[in-house]
Enzyme design. Structure first.
Site, PDB file in Angstrom:
ATOM      1  N   TYR A 142      35.568  41.338  40.587  1.00 17.22           N
ATOM      2  CA  TYR A 142      35.755  42.625  41.245  1.00 17.22           C
ATOM      3  C   TYR A 142      36.562  43.515  40.324  1.00 17.22           C
ATOM      4  CZ  TYR A 142      37.539  46.115  44.618  1.00 17.22           C
ATOM      5  OH  TYR A 142      37.879  47.281  45.265  1.00 17.22           O
ATOM      6  N   ASP A 237      39.419  43.223  32.059  1.00 19.93           N
ATOM      7  CA  ASP A 237      40.033  43.845  33.238  1.00 19.93           C
ATOM      8  C   ASP A 237      41.278  43.020  33.584  1.00 19.93           C
ATOM      9  OD1 ASP A 237      38.951  44.744  36.623  1.00 19.93           O
ATOM     10  OD2 ASP A 237      40.908  44.695  35.639  1.00 19.93           O
ATOM     11  N   LYS A 265      48.560  47.364  39.190  1.00 18.48           N
ATOM     12  CA  LYS A 265      49.509  46.452  39.841  1.00 18.48           C
ATOM     13  C   LYS A 265      50.870  46.378  39.130  1.00 18.48           C
ATOM     14  CE  LYS A 265      45.498  43.982  41.589  1.00 18.48           C
ATOM     15  NZ  LYS A 265      45.465  44.189  43.043  1.00 18.48           N
TER      16      LYS A 265
HETATM   17  P1  KE4 Z   1      42.872  48.992  42.741  1.00 19.44           P
HETATM   18  O1  KE4 Z   1      41.944  50.167  42.676  1.00 19.44           O
HETATM   19  O2  KE4 Z   1      42.834  48.270  44.070  1.00 19.44           O
HETATM   20  O3  KE4 Z   1      44.306  49.334  42.282  1.00 19.44           O
HETATM   21  O4  KE4 Z   1      42.401  47.936  41.631  1.00 19.44           O
HETATM   22  C1  KE4 Z   1      41.062  47.484  41.665  1.00 19.44           C
HETATM   23  C2  KE4 Z   1      40.971  46.166  40.930  1.00 19.44           C
HETATM   24  C3  KE4 Z   1      40.460  46.153  39.644  1.00 19.44           C
HETATM   25  N1  KE4 Z   1      40.358  45.001  38.943  1.00 19.44           N
HETATM   26  C4  KE4 Z   1      40.785  43.825  39.479  1.00 19.44           C
HETATM   27  C5  KE4 Z   1      40.662  42.569  38.661  1.00 19.44           C
HETATM   28  C6  KE4 Z   1      41.327  43.788  40.783  1.00 19.44           C
HETATM   29  O5  KE4 Z   1      41.732  42.606  41.310  1.00 19.44           O
HETATM   30  C7  KE4 Z   1      41.439  44.973  41.529  1.00 19.44           C
HETATM   31  C8  KE4 Z   1      41.986  45.008  42.934  1.00 19.44           C
HETATM   32  N2  KE4 Z   1      42.420  43.765  43.469  1.00 19.44           N
HETATM   33  C9  KE4 Z   1      42.428  43.649  44.920  1.00 19.44           C
HETATM   34  C10 KE4 Z   1      42.847  42.216  45.272  1.00 19.44           C
HETATM   35  N3  KE4 Z   1      41.837  41.285  44.984  1.00 19.44           N
HETATM   36  C11 KE4 Z   1      43.317  44.667  45.557  1.00 19.44           C
HETATM   37  C12 KE4 Z   1      43.594  44.448  47.022  1.00 19.44           C
HETATM   38  C13 KE4 Z   1      42.854  45.406  47.871  1.00 19.44           C
HETATM   39  O6  KE4 Z   1      41.688  45.711  47.565  1.00 19.44           O
HETATM   40  O7  KE4 Z   1      43.459  45.845  48.870  1.00 19.44           O
END
Ligand code: KE4
Length: 423
Positions: A142, A237, A265
């Protein structure tokens, strides 16, 4: 009715699904999501006064533990000069220099507001730099919710992505190809078939969105070799792994150099910060230096920079934090493995350093298809038991457990006792 239940009822009337991000709704658990009042260290408190040891850590940013005093004070000091100017500030220069001077493969970096924005922009820059349209991602990985990356995982190689969300058109995903994680042949097949039309291969160097799936030996090195052979960029990523597996993230941990990297993060310490960076010649394609457009009103926000830069400075200056995180990860995840072995529980434990998952399946989990053999109902029961015994896990089989520097051996021993009593 508990306060969480009352708040959730109200939230459902005004917010889609009652939450501002889907996983928070505990959808796969069938339980009212806990509304959180506050947190400190490794403890989180819900609005009904219940205390939990927290293994979500806001999905990774809180690597030092919640409510770090030094970070909070830096934000308060920064806020005394104002909250946002929409103009360049010194702290953005400091942040960029701090990262680029310490991470060799990041020669230039651009701040954005989320991991999604970082990945979306990095892909655009890769396409702009190479002049090629295709991208390869991996089933089960993801990378945020930008249209081109919301493609269904399928169960094998896909040469043209099928939208995985309503509202995403075929046109947005047709240049996205899907490979199989830990399967270099699937990548080589797509690269060969697309006749060097691939701008980039994007990968979670440690997958953490199908549960935690470490890269097989040689997998990341193989991606580097294949990208070089086919003129594609390798994008790590590192939104989750960045500054977690060490200050230089998975690239340093596995000694594989990507062409570009995305962050989120930890870089924001809980404030909305994402970033993408990499080789100078690629990043100088980004506006206003080059023809790849990307912008953001709050990018490099001074308060968010104060928080993120303070956290990065703490991590850089006390790198024993990483040694402690490795040790805690080993204690926790090897401890769970030992319990499963002693009790002949056939479930799987995958982890890398302070990031790990328990999979409710007898099948070793090395990719999306094997991850999906997990019994999500059994996981939901386990989650509820843990929640009712004061442990706050990620409310999905396909997420990760995050350890912070604030977790001590006591919390880990308590968790292991609970795991032993549950199985
Ligand atoms: P954000 O747009 O949520 O800041 O980041 C997206 C993203 C991009 N790449 C990786 C590897 C990620 O894990 C994420 C977002 N992670 C999720 C948890 N698996 C965020 C939690 C959520 O969606 O509320």
């Amino acid at each position: 009715m508990t306060r969480s239940e009352e708040l959730f009822q109200r939230a459902l009337k005004k917010i889609p699904g009652g939450v501002n991000s889907p996983v928070r709704a505990y959808g796969s658990i069938g339980e009212t999501p806990r509304f959180i009042q506050g947190a400190v260290g490794c403890k989180i408190f819900d609005v009904d006064g219940n205390e939990y040891t927290d293994y979500i850590d806001s999905w990774g940013p809180m690597i030092l533990g919640h409510n770090n005093q030094e970070i909070k004070e830096a934000m308060i000091r920064a806020s005394e000069n104002g909250l946002s100017f929409g103009c360049a500030t010194e702290r953005e220069v400091e942040m960029a220099e701090f990262i680029c001077d310490r991470i060799p493969h990041v020669e230039m970096i651009r701040m954005v507001n989320s991991g999604t924005e970082a990945v979306m922009s990095a892909i655009r820059a890769a396409r702009g730099f190479t002049g090629k349209p295709k991208i390869i991602k991996f089933a089960g990985c993801y990378h945020g919710h930008s249209d081109a990356l919301l493609v269904s995982a399928g169960s094998g190689v896909m040469t043209s992505g099928v939208p995985d969300s309503a509202g995403v058109t075929k046109g947005c995903t047709e240049d996205t190809m899907i490979a199989v994680y830990n399967d270099l042949n699937s990548v080589e097949e797509l690269l060969t078939e697309s006749k060097d039309q691939v701008a980039a291969v994007i990968v979670e160097p440690v997958a953490a969105n199908m549960g935690v799936v470490p890269p097989a030996d040689g997998f990341l090195e193989g991606l580097r070799r294949l990208c070089d052979q086919h003129g594609a960029l390798l994008i790590f990523d590192e939104v989750i792994t960045g500054f977690r597996l060490g200050f230089t993230g998975a690239a340093g941990f596995y000694h594989v150099t990507p062409d570009m990297v995305t962050y989120g993060k930890i870089i924001g310490a809980g404030m909305p910060v994402g970033a993408y960076g990499g080789r100078r010649e690629i990043m100088e394609m980004v506006s206003p230096a080059g023809p790849v457009y990307q912008a953001g009103t709050l990018s490099g926000n001074p308060i968010a920079m104060a928080a993120g830069l303070t956290q990065l400075k703490i991590l850089w200056e006390d790198q024993d934090i990483y040694t402690r995180l490795y040790q805690k990860g080993e204690m926790l995840f090897e401890g769970i493995r030992r319990i499963f072995q002693e009790k002949e529980i056939p479930y799987q434990v995958n982890y890398v350093a302070s990031l790990g998952s328990v999979f409710f399946t007898e099948t070793p989990v090395c990719d999306y298809v094997s991850a999906k053999t997990s019994d999500t109902k059994a996981f939901a029961q386990y989650f509820k038991y843990m929640l009712n015994h004061g442990v706050h896990l990620a409310p999905s089989q396909f997420e990760a457990m995050f350890l912070s520097d604030a977790h001590t051996e006591n919390e880990i021993k308590e968790l292991l006792e609970l795991v032993k009593s549950y199985f």
